[in-house]
Structure formats: structure tokens, C-alpha cells
Write a protein that holds these residues in place. Structure first.
Motif, PDB file in Angstrom:
ATOM      1  N   PHE A 148       0.592  -1.156  -0.090  1.00 13.92           N
ATOM      2  CA  PHE A 148       0.077  -0.056   0.042  1.00 13.92           C
ATOM      3  C   PHE A 148       1.022   1.398   0.116  1.00 13.92           C
ATOM      4  O   PHE A 148       0.215   2.407  -0.058  1.00 13.92           O
ATOM      5  CB  PHE A 148      -0.846  -0.094   1.207  1.00 13.92           C
ATOM      6  CG  PHE A 148      -1.691  -1.078   1.512  1.00 13.92           C
ATOM      7  CD1 PHE A 148      -2.366  -1.853   0.432  1.00 13.92           C
ATOM      8  CD2 PHE A 148      -2.183  -1.509   2.604  1.00 13.92           C
ATOM      9  CE1 PHE A 148      -3.028  -3.046   0.392  1.00 13.92           C
ATOM     10  CE2 PHE A 148      -3.132  -2.649   2.805  1.00 13.92           C
ATOM     11  CZ  PHE A 148      -3.628  -3.162   1.612  1.00 13.92           C
ATOM     12  N   HIS A 174       4.564   2.539  -3.704  1.00 14.98           N
ATOM     13  CA  HIS A 174       4.362   3.254  -4.903  1.00 14.98           C
ATOM     14  C   HIS A 174       4.628   2.452  -6.073  1.00 14.98           C
ATOM     15  O   HIS A 174       5.045   3.098  -7.116  1.00 14.98           O
ATOM     16  CB  HIS A 174       4.803   4.664  -4.938  1.00 14.98           C
ATOM     17  CG  HIS A 174       4.501   5.497  -3.829  1.00 14.98           C
ATOM     18  ND1 HIS A 174       3.473   6.732  -4.189  1.00 14.98           N
ATOM     19  CD2 HIS A 174       4.376   5.673  -2.497  1.00 14.98           C
ATOM     20  CE1 HIS A 174       3.045   7.393  -3.188  1.00 14.98           C
ATOM     21  NE2 HIS A 174       3.477   6.822  -2.203  1.00 14.98           N
ATOM     22  N   LEU A 185       3.175   4.384  -9.321  1.00 15.84           N
ATOM     23  CA  LEU A 185       1.746   4.418  -9.058  1.00 15.84           C
ATOM     24  C   LEU A 185       1.762   6.093  -8.922  1.00 15.84           C
ATOM     25  O   LEU A 185       2.469   6.518  -8.440  1.00 15.84           O
ATOM     26  CB  LEU A 185       1.225   3.642  -7.851  1.00 15.84           C
ATOM     27  CG  LEU A 185       0.983   2.433  -7.882  1.00 15.84           C
ATOM     28  CD1 LEU A 185       0.336   1.851  -6.568  1.00 15.84           C
ATOM     29  CD2 LEU A 185      -0.117   2.039  -9.043  1.00 15.84           C
ATOM     30  N   PRO A 186       0.523   6.579  -9.263  1.00 14.72           N
ATOM     31  CA  PRO A 186       0.348   7.823  -9.139  1.00 14.72           C
ATOM     32  C   PRO A 186       0.238   8.228  -7.614  1.00 14.72           C
ATOM     33  O   PRO A 186      -0.230   7.412  -7.035  1.00 14.72           O
ATOM     34  CB  PRO A 186      -1.052   8.132  -9.688  1.00 14.72           C
ATOM     35  CG  PRO A 186      -1.689   6.718  -9.729  1.00 14.72           C
ATOM     36  CD  PRO A 186      -0.693   5.783 -10.206  1.00 14.72           C
ATOM     37  N   ALA A 187       1.035   9.337  -7.134  1.00 16.79           N
ATOM     38  CA  ALA A 187       1.166   9.757  -5.737  1.00 16.79           C
ATOM     39  C   ALA A 187      -0.012  10.808  -5.590  1.00 16.79           C
ATOM     40  O   ALA A 187      -0.311  11.280  -6.476  1.00 16.79           O
ATOM     41  CB  ALA A 187       2.366  10.168  -5.676  1.00 16.79           C
ATOM     42  N   TRP A 188      -0.154  11.036  -4.220  1.00 16.62           N
ATOM     43  CA  TRP A 188      -0.968  11.935  -3.869  1.00 16.62           C
ATOM     44  C   TRP A 188      -0.294  13.337  -4.174  1.00 16.62           C
ATOM     45  O   TRP A 188       0.946  13.387  -3.659  1.00 16.62           O
ATOM     46  CB  TRP A 188      -1.337  12.005  -2.495  1.00 16.62           C
ATOM     47  CG  TRP A 188      -2.443  12.711  -1.973  1.00 16.62           C
ATOM     48  CD1 TRP A 188      -2.417  13.956  -1.645  1.00 16.62           C
ATOM     49  CD2 TRP A 188      -3.771  12.039  -1.849  1.00 16.62           C
ATOM     50  NE1 TRP A 188      -3.774  14.086  -1.405  1.00 16.62           N
ATOM     51  CE2 TRP A 188      -4.656  13.042  -1.350  1.00 16.62           C
ATOM     52  CE3 TRP A 188      -4.256  10.843  -2.091  1.00 16.62           C
ATOM     53  CZ2 TRP A 188      -6.009  13.009  -1.112  1.00 16.62           C
ATOM     54  CZ3 TRP A 188      -5.680  10.571  -1.979  1.00 16.62           C
ATOM     55  CH2 TRP A 188      -6.236  11.777  -1.425  1.00 16.62           C
ATOM     56  N   ARG A 189      -0.927  14.263  -4.461  1.00 15.43           N
ATOM     57  CA  ARG A 189       0.006  15.465  -5.118  1.00 15.43           C
ATOM     58  C   ARG A 189      -0.063  16.143  -3.770  1.00 15.43           C
ATOM     59  O   ARG A 189      -0.707  16.266  -2.724  1.00 15.43           O
ATOM     60  CB  ARG A 189      -0.974  16.335  -5.898  1.00 15.43           C
ATOM     61  CG  ARG A 189      -0.746  16.003  -7.485  1.00 15.43           C
ATOM     62  CD  ARG A 189      -1.600  16.164  -8.483  1.00 15.43           C
ATOM     63  NE  ARG A 189      -1.956  17.480  -8.739  1.00 15.43           N
ATOM     64  CZ  ARG A 189      -2.923  17.668  -9.485  1.00 15.43           C
ATOM     65  NH1 ARG A 189      -3.713  16.953 -10.311  1.00 15.43           N
ATOM     66  NH2 ARG A 189      -3.098  19.118 -10.004  1.00 15.43           N
ATOM     67  N   ALA A 210      -1.880   5.017  -4.426  1.00 13.78           N
ATOM     68  CA  ALA A 210      -3.433   4.956  -4.944  1.00 13.78           C
ATOM     69  C   ALA A 210      -3.951   3.615  -4.470  1.00 13.78           C
ATOM     70  O   ALA A 210      -5.205   3.769  -3.954  1.00 13.78           O
ATOM     71  CB  ALA A 210      -3.504   4.968  -6.446  1.00 13.78           C
ATOM     72  N   ALA A 263     -11.186  12.018  -5.296  1.00 13.15           N
ATOM     73  CA  ALA A 263     -10.386  12.561  -4.458  1.00 13.15           C
ATOM     74  C   ALA A 263      -9.050  12.756  -4.441  1.00 13.15           C
ATOM     75  O   ALA A 263      -8.337  13.832  -4.463  1.00 13.15           O
ATOM     76  CB  ALA A 263     -10.452  11.722  -2.976  1.00 13.15           C
ATOM     77  N   MET A 264      -8.347  11.751  -5.295  1.00 16.45           N
ATOM     78  CA  MET A 264      -6.947  11.750  -5.712  1.00 16.45           C
ATOM     79  C   MET A 264      -6.581  12.898  -6.608  1.00 16.45           C
ATOM     80  O   MET A 264      -5.668  13.523  -6.587  1.00 16.45           O
ATOM     81  CB  MET A 264      -6.327  10.459  -6.061  1.00 16.45           C
ATOM     82  CG  MET A 264      -6.265   9.607  -5.043  1.00 16.45           C
ATOM     83  SD  MET A 264      -4.913   8.121  -5.448  1.00 16.45           S
ATOM     84  CE  MET A 264      -3.512   8.738  -4.930  1.00 16.45           C
ATOM     85  N   PHE A 265      -7.667  13.135  -7.440  1.00 20.29           N
ATOM     86  CA  PHE A 265      -7.565  14.571  -8.620  1.00 20.29           C
ATOM     87  C   PHE A 265      -7.537  15.676  -7.967  1.00 20.29           C
ATOM     88  O   PHE A 265      -6.961  16.454  -8.148  1.00 20.29           O
ATOM     89  CB  PHE A 265      -8.337  14.222  -9.653  1.00 20.29           C
ATOM     90  CG  PHE A 265      -7.752  13.269 -10.729  1.00 20.29           C
ATOM     91  CD1 PHE A 265      -6.880  13.671 -11.524  1.00 20.29           C
ATOM     92  CD2 PHE A 265      -7.977  11.952 -10.832  1.00 20.29           C
ATOM     93  CE1 PHE A 265      -6.222  12.959 -12.524  1.00 20.29           C
ATOM     94  CE2 PHE A 265      -7.562  11.095 -11.800  1.00 20.29           C
ATOM     95  CZ  PHE A 265      -6.659  11.501 -12.573  1.00 20.29           C
ATOM     96  N   MET A 274      -8.499  16.483  -4.205  1.00 19.19           N
ATOM     97  CA  MET A 274      -8.148  16.925  -2.945  1.00 19.19           C
ATOM     98  C   MET A 274      -6.752  17.265  -2.645  1.00 19.19           C
ATOM     99  O   MET A 274      -6.009  16.477  -3.093  1.00 19.19           O
ATOM    100  CB  MET A 274      -8.574  15.744  -2.014  1.00 19.19           C
ATOM    101  CG  MET A 274      -9.183  16.234  -0.895  1.00 19.19           C
ATOM    102  SD  MET A 274      -9.488  14.546   0.152  1.00 19.19           S
ATOM    103  CE  MET A 274     -10.779  15.351   1.494  1.00 19.19           C
TER     104      MET A 274
END
Lengths: 217, 217, 217
Positions: free
Chosen positions: A159, A162, A211-215, B42, B88-90, B92
Motif C-alpha cells: 500500500f 508506490h 503508481l500515481p502519488a498524492w499531490r 493509490a 479525491a486523488m484528483f 483533494m
């Protein structure tokens, strides 16, 4: 059943047994190494290796209310695991860990694909909806490692590192569902799904996919 | 069933669906935010949001040996969860977390009450003793958050932040038991229990109530 | 049944009830003290004490698909636990922890032996293979403490403190299997197994035995 198909199925199931054994050992070794890194004692090493190897399938079976568990029906595997841990404690040294982990990436990728495919198949056989079946495939393939990390007091690597792992299982598992919807034979869906998930994982490792990371802002 | 009662039940169950949906989203968002704070990827964000939303009811059903799970019977919710996480990932950002958490306290309090009441009812329906039924109500309402925190490698907030949360569920749940013992209709017990637990939680938040702490000396 | 045997069984089962009660309280106190050390609130203290006391048997029953749980059939124990926690919060101070822990080692060792033996017996009764039955005995005796430590965000002590604990349960549990294979009466296997596991644990404590450690180089 025609003899050609029969021989095909036999070969397939022989190959499956070998792959499953290799993958289970790879999963167990991942637990063993993490337990050793955390300086767990001999009991902890065996338990964490066992959780990593059998935890995913067991959790799936608890959720699907299926019995007997794999390790009850094939209790010999518990002895294999015990011997594996004892042998590793005698012969493995810290300096072997990194090399072993790198070598284990490939059977681990095979296991990821195979267990995702078979877990999805089993859930479809229990009349689960498609999305639930795919989720059960992921649980089978990934949750052994998750339980291993929780017992070792780490955020589960699946989890947080990434790298695509559960996602490969997720994508592959849909091929089992598609094969079932299209009325194709089970083995075709299994092979396609396991192959796809494994291939995606291998590509992810070789090409360094993230994986896409949280911005951050 | 008289038409008055029927309409009452319909309205009640409509309201219940809306409240349940809002509460489930609030639970999922609590998981999503904690996962994002811990820099999970993610996959981790989706899993932790799912655990927070459905973990409590699933654990209750495993303990009561009930099937199918909510998310098997209503598999569409898994898609809702997935979309919620992707959206939310996009959209938030970290700076939205605190505001979202504060806004989510109120649907979360509704969920606490509602799930505690319905969990207790379900356990009574499975012929559990009163104290076990109340415990199952608490499990339903609280254990999603507990599993969320365990996966994120934190001591569960419900056990350590010294604010009444599980206790509100515990106290409210007894009203379901009392209604059943007195032979009152189920919906009355449910409404009274859910309302009481929610009210207690809201008062605890507004008035800053604290649980008794362990004395330090 | 001859009256001699009958009286023997009665005495045995009386003794068993007393030992079980003492062991359950010892397990609960271990949870209570760990929760207090971690500064959990009143709810957390009760939950962790309950997990330590009943978690092992509950996990075994979930794995064996057995119902009702001990704490459902004997729901009065949940009240005992609640009262124990409330009383402890009023009267216990930090300075009592070490003394209590040291005093609790002995009933804890009794519980280890007794729960390992009875868990193995129960699994054999559910037609499990020998190694699985022994594993279930270990789960019963050890997993309450494991869950306690996971919730408190620690690596489980049973896997990391390098003192024989689960291993004593493992070794003792085999005597239940041997007694069954040899056609000896159940109670003999139970007494031998519980006695052996307890004795091993007591010796391990008194003589400072250590589990083999992973070699460091």
C-alpha cells in the motif's frame, strides 16, 4: 474429454503445481527475511513466513466461508514451511537477504499472477459478483504480504511503496471474469489472467513504473 | 400493516438509506485522509478507505457467521468507493484535509449511531445475549476505524484519543436491547438508539467531554 | 461410568474451571497493563484486555468455523471483564504494573498450558490433521497476546522476546495428539499436555532459557 485436452490439462496442472510451490516458497521467504530483519525469534520467523505464504488464501476463505483451508487439506505444507525456516536459520546470513529478495522477485511475480487468477476463479465459483471476485483475487495474492507487514509493525509495502503490485493482480483478474462471461473454458481465463498479471508486474519491475502519488500541495 | 404505518416505515427506510450513504462516505473519507496523510499510494488509499467504510460490518458478520456481506449484496458500493477515491486523488489537496475532517464529524456521528443501532439489532436477531449484541453494535460502528488505524500503523484513535466515541455507541445500543425486552417495535428501538448515540457524540464534540484517564502516579 | 472415574472427572473439571478463570484473568490483566502503559483511554483498556483474554480462542473458532464463541455462550465473562477493568482503573497505579506482571507470570503459564491443550483437543475433535491441531492449540494460547500487541502498535512479544512461549505450547500440544493416537482417555492427554507446556514455561522463566537467535553476520 479428448485425450489431447486431457494431456493439456495434465501438463497445465503439473506446471501449476510447480509454479504454486515456487510461489509459495517465494512468499514464505519474503516473510522469513522481513522477520529476520526485525530480529524476531525463531517462533516469530516461522509465524511470519507462514502468514506471508498462506495468509492471503486463508483470509479469502474466511471471507467466502470456504473450508477446508489449503493448509488443512495439504497439511504437509506446514512441515515444508517449518523445515524451510529451520534450514534458513542455519544457513542464511544477513548478507544473503538482499540477493535472496532480488532473486525472489520473479517467483513472487508468478505467485502474484497465479494466486490472483485462482482466487478470482474460486470467488466466481462461489457466485460472487464480478467486482467482488476480482477483489478476492487481490486478497489472495496480496494479503499474505499485508499480514506479514502488520505483524512486523510496518505499513504494508503493497500500500505504500508506490510500485504496481496489487494493481497488476487487479487488472489481470478481470480476464478471469471476461473469460467466464464469454463462456470460454476456465483454464484459458486462468492462464490469460495469471500471465497478464505476472507480465505487468515484471514490466513494472524492469521499467520502474510508479503508481500515481498524492499531490503534495 | 396499516397504510399510516406503511408510509412511516417507507419514509423511515428512505431516510435510513440516505443517512447510511452519507455515513459510509464519511467513514470512507476518514480512511482516505488518513491514508493520504501517511503518504500511501493509490492502492493503499482505496484499501484503507474501503476498510474504514466496510470493515466494521464485515468483522461483525464474520463473528456472527452471517453472509452475504453488505458489499457483496450491494457490490455497486465498491464501485462508488473506487470512484470516490479516484476523484479525491484528483481534486483533494493536503490543505483540504482538516476542513474535510471537521465537516465529516457530523455524518460520522450519524453513522456511529446508525451502525451501532443496526448492528445491535442484527445480533439480537441472531439470538445473541444482550451484552454480546451491544458489543456487536460497537464493533459495527467502531471497528472500521480501528482496522484503518492498524493498517496505517497507528494505535486506534477510538482507543486512545480520550474522547467518547465507542462509549456513545455502547450506551445507545442498550436502547435497542431495552426496546426488544419491552416488546416495542423494532424501528422505535433503532431510532431511539441511533438518535441517542449520535446525540451523545455530538455533545461530546461540542462540549469537549473527555473519557476518564488512567491516573498517572 | 464408574463412580470413581466420575468423581475424578468432576474434580478435574472443577479444577479446570478454577484454572481457566485464573488464566483468563491473567491474560486480561496483561492486556490491561499494556493498554495502560500505552496511555489508552478507558475504552481502549477494556478492548485490549478483552482481546488478550478472548482473542486466541475466538481466532481459533473463526478458523475452525466453530460457533458459539466462548464469550457468547458464557456472556457473563464479558461483565467480569468490564468490572475487572473498571476496578483496575480505580485502584491500580503505574507503580503496581511491574509487580502485577511478575505475579501474573504463573497463572499466565497455567493458561498457556491449559489453552494449548484444550485448543488442540477441540481441533482434533473437528477432524483436523495433527500438525493443524497443534497449530490451533498454539493459536488459542498465544494469539490473544498477539492481537493485544498489534492493537497497541508493538511487534508481538511472543514473536520477538526470544523467550520460549509459543514453543512450550507447541511441544505440550503434541501430547494431546499422542494420547489420541494411542487411544488413551482424553483427560490424560489434556493433563499431560497442559502440565508439560506449563512446566516448560515455568522452567524457561526460572532458568532464563532463550530461543535460538538469528546469527548476526
Amino acid at each position: 474429454m479428448s485425450s489431447l485436452l486431457l494431456s493439456q490439462v495434465l501438463t497445465l496442472s503439473h506446471a501449476q503445481v510447480v509454479i504454486e510451490a515456487a510461489a509459495t516458497v517465494a512468499f514464505a521467504l519474503s516473510g522469513l527475511i522481513e522477520a529476520a530483519r526485525k530480529r524476531l525469534d525463531a517462533v516469530g520467523v516461522c509465524v511470519v513466513a507462514g502468514l506471508a505464504a498462506f495468509g492471503g488464501g486463508t483470509l479469502r476463505d474466511v471471507l467466502l466461508d470456504r473450508r477446508p483451508f489449503f493448509w488443512v487439506q495439504h497439511a504437509g505444507w506446514l512441515w515444508v514451511l517449518l523445515v524451510l525456516c529451520v534450514v534458513a536459520m542455519f544457513f542464511m546470513r544477513s548478507r544473503h537477504f538482499t540477493l535472496t529478495e532480488r532473486a525472489m522477485q520473479w517467483p513472487d511475480a508468478l505467485g502474484l499472477g497465479l494466486f490472483a487468477a485462482s482466487g478470482t476463479q474460486i470467488a466466481l465459483g462461489a457466485s460472487m459478483p464480478a467486482i467482488v471476485a476480482v477483489l478476492m483475487g487481490m486478497v489472495t495474492a496480496v494479503c499474505g504480504g499485508v499480514l506479514r507487514d502488520i505483524v512486523c509493525n510496518e505499513i504494508p509495502r503493497a500500500f505504500s511503496d508506490h510500485r504496481p503490485y496489487a494493481l497488476c493482480a487487479f487488472l489481470g483478474a478481470w480476464l478471469v471474469v471476461m473469460a467466464e462471461r464469454l463462456g470460454l473454458p476456465d483454464w484459458l481465463g486462468l492462464v490469460a489472467a495469471a500471465g497478464t498479471a505476472t507480465l505487468l508486474r515484471v514490466l513494472a519491475l524492469l521499467l520502474g513504473w510508479r503508481l500515481p502519488a498524492w499531490r503534495a500541495d
